[in-house]
Design a protein around this motif. Sequence first.
Motif, PDB file in Angstrom:
ATOM      1  N   LEU A   1       0.826  -1.209   0.000  1.00 39.97           N
ATOM      2  CA  LEU A   1       0.000   0.000   0.000  1.00 39.97           C
ATOM      3  C   LEU A   1       0.860   1.259   0.000  1.00 39.97           C
ATOM      4  CD1 LEU A   1      -2.778  -1.074   2.540  1.00 39.97           C
ATOM      5  CD2 LEU A   1      -3.084  -0.653   0.102  1.00 39.97           C
ATOM      6  N   ASN A   2       1.890   1.269   0.821  1.00 42.81           N
ATOM      7  CA  ASN A   2       2.759   2.443   0.889  1.00 42.81           C
ATOM      8  C   ASN A   2       3.579   2.614  -0.392  1.00 42.81           C
ATOM      9  OD1 ASN A   2       2.139   3.600   3.481  1.00 42.81           O
ATOM     10  ND2 ASN A   2       3.110   1.820   4.418  1.00 42.81           N
TER      11      ASN A   2
ATOM     12  N   PHE B   1       1.278   4.185  -2.823  1.00 43.19           N
ATOM     13  CA  PHE B   1       1.162   5.602  -2.476  1.00 43.19           C
ATOM     14  C   PHE B   1       2.357   6.382  -3.023  1.00 43.19           C
ATOM     15  CE2 PHE B   1       2.494   9.003   0.429  1.00 43.19           C
ATOM     16  CZ  PHE B   1       1.393   9.835   0.365  1.00 43.19           C
TER      17      PHE B   1
ATOM     18  N   ARG C   1      -5.416   7.589  -4.928  1.00 44.42           N
ATOM     19  CA  ARG C   1      -5.136   7.090  -3.582  1.00 44.42           C
ATOM     20  C   ARG C   1      -6.382   6.510  -2.914  1.00 44.42           C
ATOM     21  NH1 ARG C   1      -1.023  12.088  -2.019  1.00 44.42           N
ATOM     22  NH2 ARG C   1       0.705  11.320  -3.310  1.00 44.42           N
TER      23      ARG C   1
ATOM     24  N   SER D   1      -4.789  11.568   2.064  1.00 40.86           N
ATOM     25  CA  SER D   1      -3.333  11.469   1.905  1.00 40.86           C
ATOM     26  C   SER D   1      -2.639  11.918   3.175  1.00 40.86           C
ATOM     27  CB  SER D   1      -2.870  12.329   0.729  1.00 40.86           C
ATOM     28  OG  SER D   1      -3.445  11.897  -0.473  1.00 40.86           O
TER      29      SER D   1
ATOM     30  N   THR E   1      -5.620   7.123   6.638  1.00 37.90           N
ATOM     31  CA  THR E   1      -4.694   8.106   6.116  1.00 37.90           C
ATOM     32  C   THR E   1      -3.343   7.457   5.828  1.00 37.90           C
ATOM     33  OG1 THR E   1      -3.607  10.233   6.524  1.00 37.90           O
ATOM     34  CG2 THR E   1      -3.963   8.829   8.423  1.00 37.90           C
ATOM     35  N   TYR E   2      -2.690   7.954   4.788  1.00 39.28           N
ATOM     36  CA  TYR E   2      -1.356   7.467   4.466  1.00 39.28           C
ATOM     37  C   TYR E   2      -0.302   8.139   5.347  1.00 39.28           C
ATOM     38  CZ  TYR E   2      -3.258   5.488   0.111  1.00 39.28           C
ATOM     39  OH  TYR E   2      -3.974   4.766  -0.818  1.00 39.28           O
ATOM     40  N   ASP E   3      -0.576   9.379   5.732  1.00 38.35           N
ATOM     41  CA  ASP E   3       0.449  10.136   6.462  1.00 38.35           C
ATOM     42  C   ASP E   3      -0.228  11.175   7.345  1.00 38.35           C
ATOM     43  OD1 ASP E   3       2.819  11.262   7.343  1.00 38.35           O
ATOM     44  OD2 ASP E   3       3.052  12.536   5.577  1.00 38.35           O
TER      45      ASP E   3
ATOM     46  N   ASP F   1      -3.801   4.992  10.550  1.00 39.58           N
ATOM     47  CA  ASP F   1      -2.681   5.627   9.861  1.00 39.58           C
ATOM     48  C   ASP F   1      -1.759   4.511   9.377  1.00 39.58           C
ATOM     49  OD1 ASP F   1      -0.094   6.817   9.319  1.00 39.58           O
ATOM     50  OD2 ASP F   1      -0.770   8.609  10.365  1.00 39.58           O
ATOM     51  N   LEU F   2      -1.577   4.409   8.064  1.00 43.33           N
ATOM     52  CA  LEU F   2      -0.807   3.301   7.502  1.00 43.33           C
ATOM     53  C   LEU F   2       0.670   3.364   7.856  1.00 43.33           C
ATOM     54  CD1 LEU F   2      -2.471   3.066   3.968  1.00 43.33           C
ATOM     55  CD2 LEU F   2      -3.011   1.767   6.044  1.00 43.33           C
TER      56      LEU F   2
END
Length: 238
Positions: free
Chosen positions: A17-18, A21, A37, A105, A152-154, A179-180
């Motif tokens: 996933l990351n 991203f 995303r 994001s 959320t990715y970040d 949060d990934l």
Amino acid sequence: MKKSLLFKYCEASLEVLNSQFNVSTLIKHNATNGMVREQIIKDFLKKHLPDLIHVVSGQIIDSKGNYTKQQDAVLVLKKSPRLPFSSGDDLIFTEGVLSTIEIKSQLNSSVLKSIGSNIRTVRNLQPSSKGASYTMPICKWKISRILTSIITYDGSSIETLKKAITALDESEKPDLILDLGKGLLVKNHGLLMEMSEDDQEYISISDPSKGLMLYLTFLIEIASNNATKNIKWRAYWD
């Protein structure tokens, strides 16, 4: 500590996933970037959740004429009828909804406040099936509730988000924030996990792999239990 197979799988899934991203950062158009995303997360959920679930986007409605704001992702029972549009967004009957997911994001205090107003519109819905309130045998989640969550990715630090949440009205607070890169926040209401006795509003899971594992588990449990829910569709006649 020995890691379970599911834990190891979630570790590997996070790397994928990351990585996706990171590839998406090559797109310099913000709106397109955001859509890509969102789709990464929606595709992941479609592959990993039970087949009895649709993963869609759109607005949720009830039989009283109430509408939510636009939802990034909605988990809907497949036995529930839908009102699809060619745009790819649906009007979704609240009785078939298991969960809403906001996909961001980045997540900070201002974004969280905006999401809170969105969550409030979900909590204002009035399902016709008032009798559908029994709880699950494993956790205490009631099938009459809609799980509200953020992925959320970040995001900001976990502690910063916990402080920002305190400024929100109770009707605006999400049940879960994943949060990934940092982990999971679980609302300390005793419905998904045993209540913590430290008076914290959210339970912190600082390992993102464990956070993803718990997040998927909660969704699967809720989906499996809702499969037998009876819905009063004739309420939409009036």
